[in-house]
Design a protein around this motif. Sequence first.
Motif, short mmCIF file in Angstrom:
data_model
loop_
_atom_site.label_atom_id
_atom_site.label_comp_id
_atom_site.label_asym_id
_atom_site.label_seq_id
_atom_site.Cartn_x
_atom_site.Cartn_y
_atom_site.Cartn_z
N VAL A 1 0.87 -1.17 0.00
CA VAL A 1 0.00 0.00 0.00
C VAL A 1 0.91 1.22 0.00
O VAL A 1 1.45 1.60 1.05
N PRO A 2 1.13 1.85 -1.16
CA PRO A 2 2.01 3.01 -1.21
C PRO A 2 1.32 4.26 -0.73
O PRO A 2 0.09 4.39 -0.80
N HIS A 3 2.11 5.18 -0.22
CA HIS A 3 1.59 6.49 0.20
C HIS A 3 2.72 7.50 -0.01
O HIS A 3 3.64 7.59 0.80
N GLY A 4 2.65 8.22 -1.12
CA GLY A 4 3.75 9.11 -1.47
C GLY A 4 5.01 8.30 -1.71
O GLY A 4 5.02 7.36 -2.52
N GLU A 5 6.06 8.63 -0.99
CA GLU A 5 7.34 7.93 -1.14
C GLU A 5 7.50 6.79 -0.15
O GLU A 5 8.57 6.18 -0.08
N ILE B 1 2.84 2.16 3.48
CA ILE B 1 2.14 2.20 4.76
C ILE B 1 1.43 0.89 5.09
O ILE B 1 0.88 0.74 6.18
N GLY B 2 1.44 -0.04 4.15
CA GLY B 2 0.85 -1.34 4.40
C GLY B 2 1.53 -2.39 3.55
O GLY B 2 1.93 -2.12 2.41
N TYR B 3 1.71 -3.58 4.11
CA TYR B 3 2.37 -4.65 3.37
C TYR B 3 1.79 -5.99 3.80
O TYR B 3 1.50 -6.21 4.98
N ALA B 4 1.61 -6.88 2.83
CA ALA B 4 1.18 -8.25 3.10
C ALA B 4 1.98 -9.20 2.23
O ALA B 4 2.29 -8.88 1.07
N ASP C 1 0.95 5.19 12.04
CA ASP C 1 0.34 6.49 11.78
C ASP C 1 -0.85 6.43 10.83
O ASP C 1 -1.54 7.43 10.62
N HIS C 2 -1.08 5.26 10.23
CA HIS C 2 -2.16 5.13 9.25
C HIS C 2 -3.17 4.06 9.64
O HIS C 2 -3.93 3.59 8.79
N ARG D 1 -6.53 2.55 11.83
CA ARG D 1 -7.89 3.01 12.11
C ARG D 1 -8.44 3.89 10.99
O ARG D 1 -9.30 4.76 11.22
N ARG D 2 -7.93 3.67 9.78
CA ARG D 2 -8.41 4.40 8.61
C ARG D 2 -8.88 3.44 7.51
O ARG D 2 -9.07 3.85 6.37
N GLY D 3 -8.99 2.17 7.85
CA GLY D 3 -9.45 1.18 6.87
C GLY D 3 -8.37 0.58 6.01
O GLY D 3 -8.66 -0.23 5.12
N VAL D 4 -7.09 0.95 6.24
CA VAL D 4 -6.00 0.43 5.41
C VAL D 4 -5.84 -1.07 5.60
O VAL D 4 -5.72 -1.83 4.63
N GLY D 5 -5.82 -1.51 6.86
CA GLY D 5 -5.65 -2.94 7.13
C GLY D 5 -6.80 -3.77 6.59
O GLY D 5 -6.60 -4.85 6.01
#
Length: 316
Positions: A52-56, A59-62, A80-81, A83-87
Amino acid sequence: MPQHASLSGRDIHKIVTLAHRCTQVDGIEPFNEQTMLALSRPPVPYRRHFIVPHGETIIGYAQIETVGEAASAELAVDPDHRRRGVGRALLREVLTSLEAEITKFKVWAHGDLPPAAALATSEGLERERVLFKLSRGMEGFEWPSAWPPGTPDDWPSGEGPALTLPEGVSLRAFEAGEDDEEWLRVNAAAFAEHPEQGRWTAVDLRERENEAWFDPEGLIVAEDADGMLGFHWTKVEDGVGEIYVLGVDPRAQSTGLGKTLTLAGLAHLAAHGVRQVDLYVDESNARAVQLYRSQGFELARSDVQWAKRTPWPSKS
């Protein structure tokens, strides 16, 4: 979100950074050793990476690996990311990609943290397997009054019963290159029912032998005239020792060799100044849990493997 068969060096660095950030906040590494080693491995059909990229940054990896009709995974989200639905989005992306290929999905949650449990249960996964991390200090350990002939002179002794070996059985240090094939044979036999350890290949073994922490003197082998009977592989990182792998060939089961090898490995660690020892053992392995508990090991944390079977309904 991007899905990859292999990773660039730049992405590997970003994922390692993500893992360090999670460890700092949670106090627990988000990925096991096998997952971290696989970051730099060449592409194979059974392994995939999701980022899960975010800029440079990432923020998420599986990472998922399939074996037959089952897939196992590990995933993490930058603190830092959360509780925003990323996981949740990452987990659903992994599940969607696998639905036509497998009948069972498993994912590890290290530390059994409440947010991970909440996500898993809300997505229809159930607790299937628990891995205990046990730990103890070396102070007050009851060492044997004597060790078998041929063992190192610096192993500690105490007031416990003298340690003996069956006639024809001896202990020695592992010889990398010479013992690899025989070690793999015993490991496969000892862990035939284990979902990860029993599948180790020569590549897996060589990777560990090339790690900075590898010490052949810390891999103690028991053998007789017919070959290797068992082994105790110890590991030391940042001054903390670990019972890394302890295996006994089925032909030597119920002979007390497991306890002997345990003591031998702990003595090696103590002789090298280690004052704390950790180990990992499945909750379901009652015999091993009882052995370690009897030697003063206490529960430090639990890792949980969550699972579900297909078909699973899509969620909006």
